[in-house]
Each structure stands twice: as structure tokens, then as C-alpha cells.
Design a protein around this motif. Structure first.
Motif, PDB file in Angstrom:
ATOM      1  N   VAL A  93      10.708 -32.813 -16.193  1.00 49.54           N
ATOM      2  CA  VAL A  93       9.505 -32.212 -16.769  1.00 49.54           C
ATOM      3  C   VAL A  93       8.561 -31.842 -15.628  1.00 49.54           C
ATOM      4  O   VAL A  93       7.939 -32.693 -15.005  1.00 49.54           O
ATOM      5  CB  VAL A  93       8.791 -33.171 -17.749  1.00 49.54           C
ATOM      6  N   THR A  94       8.521 -30.558 -15.304  1.00 49.42           N
ATOM      7  CA  THR A  94       7.567 -30.035 -14.324  1.00 49.42           C
ATOM      8  C   THR A  94       6.918 -28.818 -14.985  1.00 49.42           C
ATOM      9  O   THR A  94       7.381 -28.356 -16.031  1.00 49.42           O
ATOM     10  CB  THR A  94       8.268 -29.575 -13.028  1.00 49.42           C
ATOM     11  N   PRO A  95       5.845 -28.286 -14.374  1.00 45.52           N
ATOM     12  CA  PRO A  95       5.244 -27.094 -14.977  1.00 45.52           C
ATOM     13  C   PRO A  95       6.202 -25.905 -15.090  1.00 45.52           C
ATOM     14  O   PRO A  95       5.905 -24.951 -15.779  1.00 45.52           O
ATOM     15  CB  PRO A  95       4.084 -26.783 -14.030  1.00 45.52           C
ATOM     16  N   TRP A  96       7.369 -25.964 -14.417  1.00 45.36           N
ATOM     17  CA  TRP A  96       8.279 -24.811 -14.439  1.00 45.36           C
ATOM     18  C   TRP A  96       9.610 -25.110 -15.078  1.00 45.36           C
ATOM     19  O   TRP A  96      10.412 -24.242 -15.303  1.00 45.36           O
ATOM     20  CB  TRP A  96       8.519 -24.299 -13.007  1.00 45.36           C
ATOM     21  N   GLU A  97       9.890 -26.357 -15.313  1.00 44.31           N
ATOM     22  CA  GLU A  97      11.184 -26.696 -15.883  1.00 44.31           C
ATOM     23  C   GLU A  97      11.039 -27.912 -16.777  1.00 44.31           C
ATOM     24  O   GLU A  97      10.440 -28.920 -16.390  1.00 44.31           O
ATOM     25  CB  GLU A  97      12.196 -26.994 -14.774  1.00 44.31           C
ATOM     26  N   VAL A  98      11.577 -27.784 -17.989  1.00 50.08           N
ATOM     27  CA  VAL A  98      11.643 -28.919 -18.896  1.00 50.08           C
ATOM     28  C   VAL A  98      13.069 -28.955 -19.411  1.00 50.08           C
ATOM     29  O   VAL A  98      13.541 -27.997 -20.012  1.00 50.08           O
ATOM     30  CB  VAL A  98      10.652 -28.762 -20.068  1.00 50.08           C
ATOM     31  N   SER A  99      13.777 -30.030 -19.137  1.00 52.71           N
ATOM     32  CA  SER A  99      15.135 -30.134 -19.668  1.00 52.71           C
ATOM     33  C   SER A  99      15.524 -31.593 -19.833  1.00 52.71           C
ATOM     34  O   SER A  99      14.859 -32.492 -19.332  1.00 52.71           O
ATOM     35  CB  SER A  99      16.123 -29.398 -18.755  1.00 52.71           C
ATOM     36  N   GLY A 100      16.615 -31.783 -20.572  1.00 57.21           N
ATOM     37  CA  GLY A 100      17.079 -33.138 -20.849  1.00 57.21           C
ATOM     38  C   GLY A 100      16.384 -33.708 -22.075  1.00 57.21           C
ATOM     39  O   GLY A 100      15.509 -33.076 -22.675  1.00 57.21           O
ATOM     40  N   LYS A 101      16.776 -34.886 -22.453  1.00 54.46           N
ATOM     41  CA  LYS A 101      16.174 -35.594 -23.587  1.00 54.46           C
ATOM     42  C   LYS A 101      14.872 -36.207 -23.089  1.00 54.46           C
ATOM     43  O   LYS A 101      14.858 -36.997 -22.147  1.00 54.46           O
ATOM     44  CB  LYS A 101      17.166 -36.672 -24.078  1.00 54.46           C
TER      45      LYS A 101
END
Lengths: 375, 375
Positions: A3-11
Motif C-alpha cells: 500500500v503506497t500512494p501509487w500501488e495497492v495490491s494484495g490482501k
């Protein structure tokens, strides 16, 4: 999970995220306190969609002393708006209505340009306009709202950005955002630009105005460094209230405009929206028989999340849906049809408002109205 | 010797500097070519005060094909203007007059704010205004000149700056400017802002306009990265012509506003200017007897450099002065008096023009006239 301002992935484990980011949970006591001002508790608070905060207590302290706060949120205009984007905007409008709060809405067209391949601003400017229609369609009060596009309204931002930048070193942005030697200097500077609207309510009015930022939790790193800088510039630290992401219609992950089949856009036709929903991943079983016997899992099901976040406001109804899902009484196809029957009128209404918004854009733009909003 | 955009100290070896920076010497052939257009060769070219360049040949190629070039220079408004600042401006005005060139004059108030201790822009804005009076006093053609202050006119700069920034990594600015992890992100971004006026003549007119930057050699690192980025944005690489620094009146080093006794400011009274000159370090001997016998050394003498750079235009006269100095015929006190008698009327005239400039500021400002200059 990432979870970053540019990428959100995973559970996403939101409790863990809040712990890592150092934010506070929205406790029942704090929600009660909010409710004293709002009458009823908004669905997104009741259901924990907004789940964490910084300094919301202070915002209410000040409000109860008679000092109104301003709201600040934003949008990176890199593509079409989907329903996941609209979720926190609806809550932001609720806050504006209830607290008669001014709203500073930032369009970070510079950030989007810096992160993407395009060599020209044409796309950013086009999406800025298209996205502004979506923002207006939410129903914000034009008298209390100003939309600021970074590149078009930079003269309102740059001096404060430079003041903020003076207190942000490369070390800091490297640690907070993971910037590297290969990062371009526009991206490195950008956190200073994103900090500015948190200070504008005070800077424009010439007095201390508390600022509350409703936004998804992935933007928190920006506010952490904004809060560090605020006292050095003589501004109050902005408070925040953080929401979860509406999952995409695929298996896991945030809804993303870059995977169009997993996101319902505000401009999708009824046919397209229905197709996307009917093709969605669910928490269902491999066969009808199995599902009737064992029930399905709503906690991994985007269809359920759509209902839960936005389309089933009645708590009794959503609880019944959840029970029926888990017991196997409700099959996924039926559940998808329930959602379709709610999404289609929502989109019709949204699109009508979006069309009407075209005649009201100027009422919102900083370049037309400046930054002075009523007290 | 140290020569960076922020620090110049030690005995400067200009040949070595040009080698290190990778610039070209202004050869007799190239000067002859310039002379074909200018009629006579300007003092600052004849005497090697402007001593190095990049792509001046190309500027003349294009000019001879009928394509006019624009000029770009700048000033960091951190304090009062001294005579050392005025030297390249006088040459820039000469170029403007002879080649009917448009001039983009950048006031880097953001840079100065980012490097200094002040917490507010008040000082930067005050010096910007004061320095603009000095710039106008040089006699630039208001029709062909626009003065751009970074913070006040950022809306004209920001989009191109972002485009440039996208092609400049932290690695690059670290290597070129020596930035570190402790450098603030405003300073890190600034090279993108300083690159923009080199592109504005083309960007504003919508066609390819060659740009020539007359400036002191210490600013060269900015233009190196500007030149690297230019083709990626579809602009021509800016050409440069580099000058030496007028030394301070103390022992060695560039004239500096931070050591006021070693610099003659354009606003100094006759009494103050005279005192500073009479107290100046010279290349003289310890005693009159020794000097009469052995002569003095003009090559380390700021009084001589003042005459050489600006106040003794006649080559025969300066050669005679040099001979008289080296032979011991001329004593330092007498030589200082010669300089005083020229500096005082220069200051009187400059101050009158500076006073008159107050009524003409608006004719130069980007915020009043925009960036469109005549063809």
C-alpha cells in the motif's frame, strides 16, 4: 500487501496498516461524538469503511468551540472515475453538508504526468476536465467548494510549496516514499505541492483554520510529512480520516482504472456495467450443490463489497444478504442481479448529474473564482 | 578554486574551468565572425571578459540564415546589485541592440529563498523589485524584454518545468550540483525551473527559436542539464557565452554582496564608493620606494580589474595604465583616484536611470505584458 500512494495490491489488513502507519482507530466513543453533530451516523462510518484517523478529536474540539474546519481531498486525473473513487467523495459531501465546511479539491495533474509515459499534458488536461464533471456530479456545494488543478492554478500553490519544500529533505522523502537516485526531480518535489491545500484554508483567510482530509489510507504518507512541516510554517497540522478501498470485481486487490473489466466507471452504459458485474469474481463455491450445502464467503466477494460500501444502505437488508450468502440460500447469480438492479439506476442518475455538471464547471474552478470561500 | 552556482572562491583559472566544464574558447576566428555583425567588437569580447561559449557558431549560422535568436539571462534577487552583476548585463544589452534580440530575464526568487535562512518571501520580493530597477537602468528595450519572477509568474513556467523535471533524475542533479540526501526537495527541483526560460522563446512563439544565454561561468552546470533535456522536449539546446567575474575589492575572490566593503553597489553614494576604492587591496608594493623601483602587479589588483572590465574603454589608455603600473610610474593611490573619478559619474548616471526606472517597471513585467515579444 503493498500500500503506497501509487500501488495497492494484495490482501489488505487494515488493522495492520493503521498500526504501521501510526494512525488511530475510529472508536465507538469517537463515532458517538461525531453522531452528536451529524444526527445519524453515515453508512461509511457505521460500517467501518472510514476506519482510522489522525486528530479527528481535535477537529471536533475546535468545532465545538465554534471554529469551523475546512475539508481537503483530491484526485489524480489519470483516467476515468470508477465507483471506488466516488465512495469517499460521497462521504466528503456528507461532511460538507453537515458541518457547512469549505472544501478544497486538488487535481494532481502534475503528479499523474510525472508518473506516466506521456510526453504531453494533453491527456492530463482532458482527464482533469472529465474527472471534474464526476466530482461536481457528487453534489458538492459550489459556494463552499473550489477545485484546484496543480498545473493550471500553480500560482496559488507555488510559494507555499517552496516554503514546505524547504523543510523536506531528500532523506525524508526517500524514507517515506521509497524514492531512489533514479527518481525524477519532479516526483521528488511533488510532496511539497500535495501538502499545500492543507494550508490554503489558513493562508487564504489569514487565520488558523483546522483542516480535515478524508481520503483513502494509501495517501497517508503525504499527510505524515505535511503534518511534520505544518508547525514550521505556522499552520495547524491537518487532521485525517482514512477509508478502505472498494475492491475490484476481479480476484483481490483495489479497483483499478488500468483493468477496466474489474471496475465500474461512472460513464459505463447499463449493458457494460451489467456484463462486468455478471462476470465478477465472487466468494461462491464451485457448484450450486456445494454452495447450497456449505454457503459462500462474503468477506472475499467484491459483489458483496459493492453492496456493503454503497448500494445497500439499509443495515437490516445487508445483514440479511450476508446471512443468506453464508447459509447458501442466496446464489451468486441472484446476488449479482440484486446489485445490477441497483447499479443501473445509480449510473443513470450519476450520468444525468454529470451531464448537467458541464454547465456548472466554472462555478467550481479556482481560475474562475479564486480561493476565497465563505466563512 | 571553487566555482559552483552558489560559491565562487579562490584564484580562478578560467582556462582550466573551461576545460573542466567542457566549454569552447572564444577564438579569434569566432570573434571576427561576431564582428561582421556587430561592426566593432564589444570591450568585453576584445578583452576576453566573455571568454568561452557553447554553440555560438550555431547561433550565428542560424542568424545568417535569417533566424533570429532570443537572449536569456537571470538574477537571484538576494541582495543589492553591485557593479560585478552589471558587467554581463551591459554586454547582454549590447547583444540585444545589435541583433534586435528578445530577452527573457529570470528573477530566481524561489532559489534564493530556498538557499537562505529567511522564513518568508518578504525579503525576496523586496530585492526582486529593487533589482528590477537595476536591470531596467541598464537600458534594455522594454518592447523586446520581459522580466519573469519565478514565484510571481510560475504559471508561465510550471508545465515546462514539470516536463523538464521528468527527464532529470536525482542521480543527475547529485552529480552535477553535489546535492546530498540532506538537500531540501525545493533545491533539488529548482534546476527544472531554471531550465524553462531557455525553452520559452520557442514555446511561446510555437516555432523553434534559438536561445543564447550570456552569463557568468558559474551558472554553466544549469545549462549543461538544460541542454541534455532540450531535445527530449523538442526544443533546441540553448547556446551560451560565459564571462569571468569582476573580482571584489578585497584580496582575491569574486565580488560579493555578503562582504559589502568589497563591492560597489549601484546604490552606493559617491562618498561610500570612494571610501571602498581607497581602502581596496591592490597589486602594489609595501613601500613607495619599492614600487617605484620594481613596479606593481595589475594581474592581482581589483582596482586594475575595475578599469579593465568597465571603466576604461579605450584600449590605448588601459595599456598605458598597465605599463605605468608595472613600471612603477603610477602609484596605487593615484590609480585609485583615476578609478574614483570614473566610478562616481557612472554611479550618478546609473542612479538617475534607476530612479527613472520606477515609472517603467510595468513595461517589463511578465504579469503585466505576458510573454509575447515581437518577432
Amino acid at each position: 500487501m503493498i500500500v503506497t500512494p501509487w500501488e495497492v495490491s494484495g490482501k489488505i489488513d487494515y488493522e495492520k496498516l493503521a498500526r504501521e502507519f501510526g494512525t488511530e482507530p475510529l472508536t465507538p466513543e469517537l463515532l458517538d461524538r461525531v453522531k452528536r453533530h451529524t444526527g445519524t451516523l453515515h453508512t461509511q462510518l457505521r460500517r467501518g469503511i472510514f476506519f482510522s484517523h489522525r486528530d479527528l478529536n481535535w477537529i471536533l474540539d475546535e468545532y465545538e468551540k465554534g471554529r469551523k474546519f475546512a475539508l481537503y481531498t483530491g484526485r489524480g486525473p489519470s483516467g476515468p472515475v470508477h465507483i471506488g473513487h466516488v465512495v469517499p467523495w460521497i462521504f466528503t459531501k456528507h461532511l460538507q453538508d453537515v458541518f457547512k465546511a469549505n472544501l478544497f479539491f486538488q487535481m494532481t495533474d502534475d503528479e499523474k504526468f510525472l508518473f506516466r509515459q506521456e510526453t504531453d499534458f494533453e491527456d492530463s488536461h482532458r482527464w482533469t476536465y472529465e474527472n471534474i464533471l464526476d466530482i461536481i456530479a457528487v453534489g458538492f456545494d459550489p459556494k463552499r467548494t473550489v477545485i484546484i488543478s496543480d498545473t493550471k492554478n500553480i500560482q496559488h500553490l507555488y510559494e507555499i510549496a517552496i516554503k514546505a519544500a524547504k523543510h523536506m529533505t531528500f532523506s525524508t522523502v526517500k524514507a517515506v516514499f521509497g524514492f531512489q537516485d533514479s527518481t525524477n526531480i519532479g516526483i521528488i518535489f511533488f510532496p511539497a505541492i500535495q501538502s499545500v491545500p492543507a494550508f490554503l484554508p489558513s493562508a487564504v483567510s489569514g487565520k488558523t483554520v483546522p483542516c480535515l482530509i478524508p481520503a483513502a489510507i494509501d495517501q497517508d504518507p503525504y499527510w505524515r510529512i505535511t503534518r511534520d512541516v505544518a508547525p514550521k510554517l505556522g499552520f495547524p497540522k491537518p487532521a485525517q480520516i482514512h477509508c478502505q478501498f472498494l475492491p475490484g470485481l476481479g480476484k483481490g486487490g483495489k479497483m483499478s482504472a488500468s483493468m477496466p473489466e474489474t471496475a465500474i466507471f461512472t460513464t459505463d452504459t447499463a449493458e457494460i456495467a451489467e456484463r462486468k458485474i455478471m462476470n465478477a469474481f465472487t466468494g461462491g463455491r464451485a457448484t450450486v450443490e456445494e454452495q447450497r450445502k456449505l454457503g459462500a464467503n462474503p468477506d472475499i466477494c467484491p459483489v458483496y463489497y459493492y453492496e456493503y460500501f454503497l448500494f445497500m444502505d439499509d443495515d437490516k437488508e445487508i445483514e440479511q444478504l450476508r446471512r443468506d450468502c453464508m447459509s447458501g440460500r442466496l446464489l451468486c447469480g441472484e446476488c449479482k442481479q440484486i446489485l445490477v438492479r441497483r447499479v443501473i439506476p445509480f449510473l443513470h442518475e450519476y450520468q444525468a448529474k454529470r451531464e448537467k455538471a458541464k454547465d456548472h464547471v466554472d462555478e467550481f474552478l479556482a481560475e474562475k473564482k479564486g480561493l476565497n470561500l465563505p466563512e
